[in-house]
Design a protein around this motif. Structure first.
Motif, PDB file in Angstrom:
ATOM      1  N   ILE A  46      -4.263 -14.775   2.287  1.00 28.72           N
ATOM      2  CA  ILE A  46      -3.764 -13.550   1.653  1.00 28.72           C
ATOM      3  C   ILE A  46      -3.771 -12.397   2.645  1.00 28.72           C
ATOM      4  CG2 ILE A  46      -4.239 -11.842  -0.147  1.00 28.72           C
ATOM      5  CD1 ILE A  46      -5.314 -14.170  -1.861  1.00 28.72           C
ATOM      6  N   GLU A  47      -4.846 -12.252   3.394  1.00 29.24           N
ATOM      7  CA  GLU A  47      -4.927 -11.188   4.397  1.00 29.24           C
ATOM      8  C   GLU A  47      -3.805 -11.324   5.436  1.00 29.24           C
ATOM      9  OE1 GLU A  47      -9.754 -10.391   4.651  1.00 29.24           O
ATOM     10  OE2 GLU A  47      -8.847 -11.996   5.817  1.00 29.24           O
ATOM     11  N   THR A  48      -3.597 -12.546   5.911  1.00 31.91           N
ATOM     12  CA  THR A  48      -2.571 -12.791   6.930  1.00 31.91           C
ATOM     13  C   THR A  48      -1.196 -12.389   6.427  1.00 31.91           C
ATOM     14  OG1 THR A  48      -3.858 -14.620   7.849  1.00 31.91           O
ATOM     15  CG2 THR A  48      -1.516 -14.561   8.379  1.00 31.91           C
ATOM     16  N   LEU A  49      -0.892 -12.740   5.187  1.00 32.20           N
ATOM     17  CA  LEU A  49       0.421 -12.408   4.620  1.00 32.20           C
ATOM     18  C   LEU A  49       0.546 -10.908   4.356  1.00 32.20           C
ATOM     19  CD1 LEU A  49       0.797 -15.477   2.255  1.00 32.20           C
ATOM     20  CD2 LEU A  49       2.089 -15.028   4.340  1.00 32.20           C
ATOM     21  N   HIS A  50      -0.510 -10.288   3.873  1.00 33.08           N
ATOM     22  CA  HIS A  50      -0.467  -8.849   3.614  1.00 33.08           C
ATOM     23  C   HIS A  50      -0.296  -8.046   4.901  1.00 33.08           C
ATOM     24  CE1 HIS A  50      -2.587  -8.954  -0.584  1.00 33.08           C
ATOM     25  NE2 HIS A  50      -1.305  -9.282  -0.632  1.00 33.08           N
ATOM     26  N   MET A  51      -0.739  -8.589   6.029  1.00 30.92           N
ATOM     27  CA  MET A  51      -0.679  -7.848   7.298  1.00 30.92           C
ATOM     28  C   MET A  51       0.377  -8.426   8.236  1.00 30.92           C
ATOM     29  SD  MET A  51      -4.743  -7.100   8.009  1.00 30.92           S
ATOM     30  CE  MET A  51      -5.158  -8.826   8.268  1.00 30.92           C
ATOM     31  N   PHE A  52       1.384  -9.119   7.684  1.00 30.65           N
ATOM     32  CA  PHE A  52       2.397  -9.751   8.522  1.00 30.65           C
ATOM     33  C   PHE A  52       3.174  -8.672   9.287  1.00 30.65           C
ATOM     34  CE2 PHE A  52       5.993 -12.555   9.489  1.00 30.65           C
ATOM     35  CZ  PHE A  52       5.288 -13.680   9.873  1.00 30.65           C
ATOM     36  N   PRO A  53       3.469  -8.914  10.561  1.00 29.25           N
ATOM     37  CA  PRO A  53       4.032  -7.850  11.408  1.00 29.25           C
ATOM     38  C   PRO A  53       5.390  -7.322  10.968  1.00 29.25           C
ATOM     39  CG  PRO A  53       4.049  -9.978  12.547  1.00 29.25           C
ATOM     40  CD  PRO A  53       3.190 -10.134  11.341  1.00 29.25           C
TER      41      PRO A  53
END
Length: 785
Positions: A304-311
């Protein structure tokens, strides 16, 4: 470590629970009680509360703990681990058992906490194990003790806090802190999205893609298939049913004698194969351990964190949940009071039971508090209750409203998620496909979306005349699509597609020269993708397997009662999705080959015969074995027993699960289609106004008379910006030459129009020039000012 009961805190907690339940459990207090259920860590103290009606008749209730040593390594397929055993008596209040413990080891990102279960002892000393349905972590599955897990500590250090801090200004509507919808969605089945099939590996894949995007590197087709979306929908990640014999993940070697004694456990890493929808409700707040690489639930948080902070911008994360029914295994895990009789999936739930109702809503809240932005409710038409006085079954729309009103709290931000409901009522009435409006919930509630008719299970776009026969449903998109999840390929449509006997359908072989190519091009169809992603209203959804030309099927290796029947029902998968080339590939179908099916033709013959025998015998396994052994010419292998037939079902599910893995099919992915599909998604993201219903000037038509080719064409205009687009595609049929300006399209100045997107192999032409379109080809023009 001094493990002990905190009697003072236990007494205080007991008084609070007694106060809440002294007049019984009602709809008024069930919600408050449910929030206390399970294990809750607060510093050195852990509070436990469990509900089970048999507690009130028990002589004593104990809680057992197994404290793992540091040598517990979840990744090992099989291991022996030493644990220290403790057992303490709890306090009972009617149907509840509770205790507050001191100094229990608690699980987090880096370590396992104490494992626990309850023991009900009757007056004869006989004992019954009761597991915690509200646990945060179940590393060894639904039939093993749960883990004490410090969820607050894990979530308190989340890395996407800034995303949630921006919600108030960026994503929340003004009236009730409701998150708005995504512009488009990608549906992902975690177990088959990557080679490892875990949340950890999926998060790492997205991190790798993010790094490549930031560095300006080219992406491979399989990587490109995962991006270009501002929303990802995860198929269910809840614990699922398990094979009663093959899935023994937790097995004590000795019987503990006293507190502090050390015993050895035989542990196996959970390896359940399931498409995710075979749930037991029990443990729904936890994460399916079979999709965890480390056994640590924070893998879900990492994704979830990775997707929320996608560049390229935040990607919302939607969770698919199954709360409308339970598999029969739930009968062994939940109290009898939770059920309202059998159904085609297993068991109906008693949604009028106040505590069960509250527990389901609390499970939803706990799971969503990992940081999900939306929730998709599977089979909302299964939420029903029976009124005996009227001898009538009613849809529980009040409960669906309660689900919509569950408020999340993530990183100190309170919000209500975007709600999506799959609702096929009046399913299972025989006329449901005609009678279903797909609008019942959107008319009863202000905010939710529903699955559209075009992505519902029984759509088979490989049939001749499909795009003419479904025109009435396409037309409904014009007026209602903005509250629908649109698209055409997902876990249900592809699964139903391969269950059809090719001899009984009018297969459109213009899509390909083999059944496999027809299937691939039907569910990864450029003209349809252009229509859904770049023209029609709604939130278009794609499916990882469809984008990657990857097979898909129904699979589970979790039961013995229906395993043969389930494998048999997938018989035509052998024709739709397997050719001799794939079957000869040494990486595929190893288990089936070891059983003796060395040739695909032998497997096809056996699979189709087995399906017929299932139907003839009304699924009587013993009779099926007799028929198999009487068949001439004999099958290869020849002699069959019930045990061997179950072995076949097991081999089938294992091989198909591996064959349907997207990474296993990466070599077969079509780079041209991947680039085109990505282009349509980018167009959608840049033009979110397309999600809205048609305005008065917008239209979509098909050319009449058809004369051998279904040519869709249409026009849309953004009333705010004045932007105009024209869509043209050959949905099915013979190749045709079309001149857009000769159609009844509002093209007044051809020189101001240019091609925005064209399907592979279509040369971009001027809008007033003839364009030859074969099946699955199309083009989108936009007016340039």
């Amino acid at each position: 470590m001094n493990i002990s009961v905190n009697q003072t805190k236990t007494d205080e907690f007991s008084q609070r629970i007694h106060q809440k339940t002294r007049k019984g459990v009602t709809s008024a207090n069930a919600g408050l009680i449910s929030k206390n259920l399970g294990a809750h860590v607060d510093g050195p103290e852990t509070t436990f509360l469990i509900w089970h009606p048999k507690i009130k008749d028990a002589e004593k209730v104990y809680i057992e703990f197994y404290l793992p040593s540091i040598d517990l390594i979840f990744d090992k397929p099989e291991q022996h681990c030493n644990v220290t055993y403790y057992r303490f008596e709890t306090t009972c209040i009617n149907e509840f058992s509770l205790v507050v413990m001191n100094n229990l080891p608690t699980g987090n990102r880096d370590q396992f906490g104490a494992f626990y279960q309850f023991i009900l002892q009757d007056e004869k000393g006989e004992e019954t194990v009761v597991l915690d349905p509200m646990a945060w972590s179940m590393p060894y599955g639904i039939h093993a003790p749960a883990e004490v897990y410090d969820i607050n500590k894990v979530l308190g250090n989340r890395e996407d806090k800034e995303y949630f801090e921006n919600l108030a200004s960026s994503f929340l509507s003004l009236d009730d802190n409701r998150l708005g919808p995504s512009t488009n969605l990608l549906e992902i089945h975690t177990g088959t999205a990557t080679m490892d099939g875990t949340l950890d590996s999926l998060a790492k894949r997205y991190k790798q893609i993010a790094a490549a995007v930031e560095n300006g590197e080219d992406l491979s087709p399989d990587e490109k298939n995962l991006i270009g979306f501002d929303g990802v929908e995860l198929m269910p990640v809840d614990p699922v049913i398990e094979h009663p014999e093959a899935h023994l993940f937790w097995n004590p070697i000795q019987t503990p004698e006293e507190n502090g004694s050390e015993i050895t456990l035989h542990l196996r890493k959970p390896n359940v194969m399931n498409w995710g929808y075979d749930v037991v409700i029990f443990g729904a707040a936890a994460v399916n351990p079979s999709i965890l690489s480390t056994g640590r639930p924070h893998e879900l948080l990492d994704l979830i964190e990775t997707l929320h902070m996608f560049p390229t911008g935040p990607i919302k994360v939607v969770l698919d949940v199954v709360y409308g029914h339970a598999d029969n295994q739930a009968l062994d895990l939940l109290p009898d009071e939770c059920f309202a009789g059998p159904n085609i999936y297993g068991q109906n739930l008693d949604f009028k039971h106040p505590l069960l109702r509250a527990m389901i809503l609390e499970m939803q809240r706990r799971k969503m508090n990992w940081g999900f932005d939306g929730i998709r409710v599977d089979s909302a038409h299964d939420f029903k209750y029976y009124v005996e006085e009227q001898d009538e079954v009613y849809y529980d729309d009040d409960f669906l409203k309660e689900m919509s009103n569950v408020e999340q709290s993530v990183a100190d931000v309170d919000y209500k998620p975007w709600m999506i409901f799959e609702d096929g009522r009046p399913w299972p009435r025989t006329d449901w496909e005609l009678a279903c409006t797909y609008r019942v919930i959107t008319e009863k509630q202000k905010h939710p979306f529903q699955w559209s008719p075009m992505i519902f299970a029984y759509n088979t776009p490989y049939d001749y005349t499909y795009w003419v026969s479904k025109w009435w449903r396409i037309k409904e998109h014009f007026d209602y699509g903005e509250k629908w999840i649109s698209g055409y390929a997902n876990h249900d449509t592809m699964r139903r597609g391969i269950q059809a006997d090719p001899k009984t359908v009018n297969v459109n072989f213009l899509l390909g020269n083999s059944l496999k190519m027809v299937m691939i091009n039907a569910y990864n169809n450029p003209s349809t993708t252009l229509l859904m992603n770049s023209f029609l209203p709604g939130v278009p959804m794609d499916f990882v397997q469809a984008l990657g030309n990857t097979p898909w099927s129904f699979f589970r290796n979790t039961d013995t009662e229906f395993a043969i029947k389930i494998a048999a029902e997938e018989a035509y998968f052998t024709e739709w999705q397997i050719t001799d080339v794939e079957y000869r590939n040494s990486r595929f179908f190893k288990k089936l080959k070891n059983l003796g099916f060395r040739k695909l033709e032998d497997l096809r013959r056996f699979a189709k015969s087995l399906l017929n025998f299932v139907k003839i015998t009304d699924y009587n396994p013993e009779n099926i074995v007799e028929l198999i052994n009487q068949t001439k010419p004999a099958f290869n292998p020849e002699e069959w027993t019930l045990e061997k037939l179950n072995e076949y079902a097991w081999a089938w599910m294992g091989d198909i699960y591996e064959y349907c893995n997207a990474d296993m099919q990466a070599d077969y992915m079509d780079s041209k289609k991947a680039n085109f599909n990505y282009q349509t998604r980018q167009f959608r993201l840049k033009n979110p106004w397309l999600n809205n219903n048609f305005q008065s000037s917008d239209f979509l038509k098909f050319r009449e008379p058809v004369e051998g080719a279904v040519i869709y064409y249409g026009y849309r205009r953004n009333i705010d910006t004045g932007k105009e687009i024209v869509f043209l595609a050959n949905m099915e049929g013979q190749s045709r030459q079309i001149t857009p300006t000769k159609l009844d399209l509002p093209i007044t100045n051809p020189g101001m129009w240019e091609a925005a997107i064209a399907t592979p192999s279509v040369r971009a032409r001027e809008i007033d020039q003839p364009i030859r379109l074969s099946i699955s080809q199309g083009i989108l023009f936009e007016k340039v000012f």
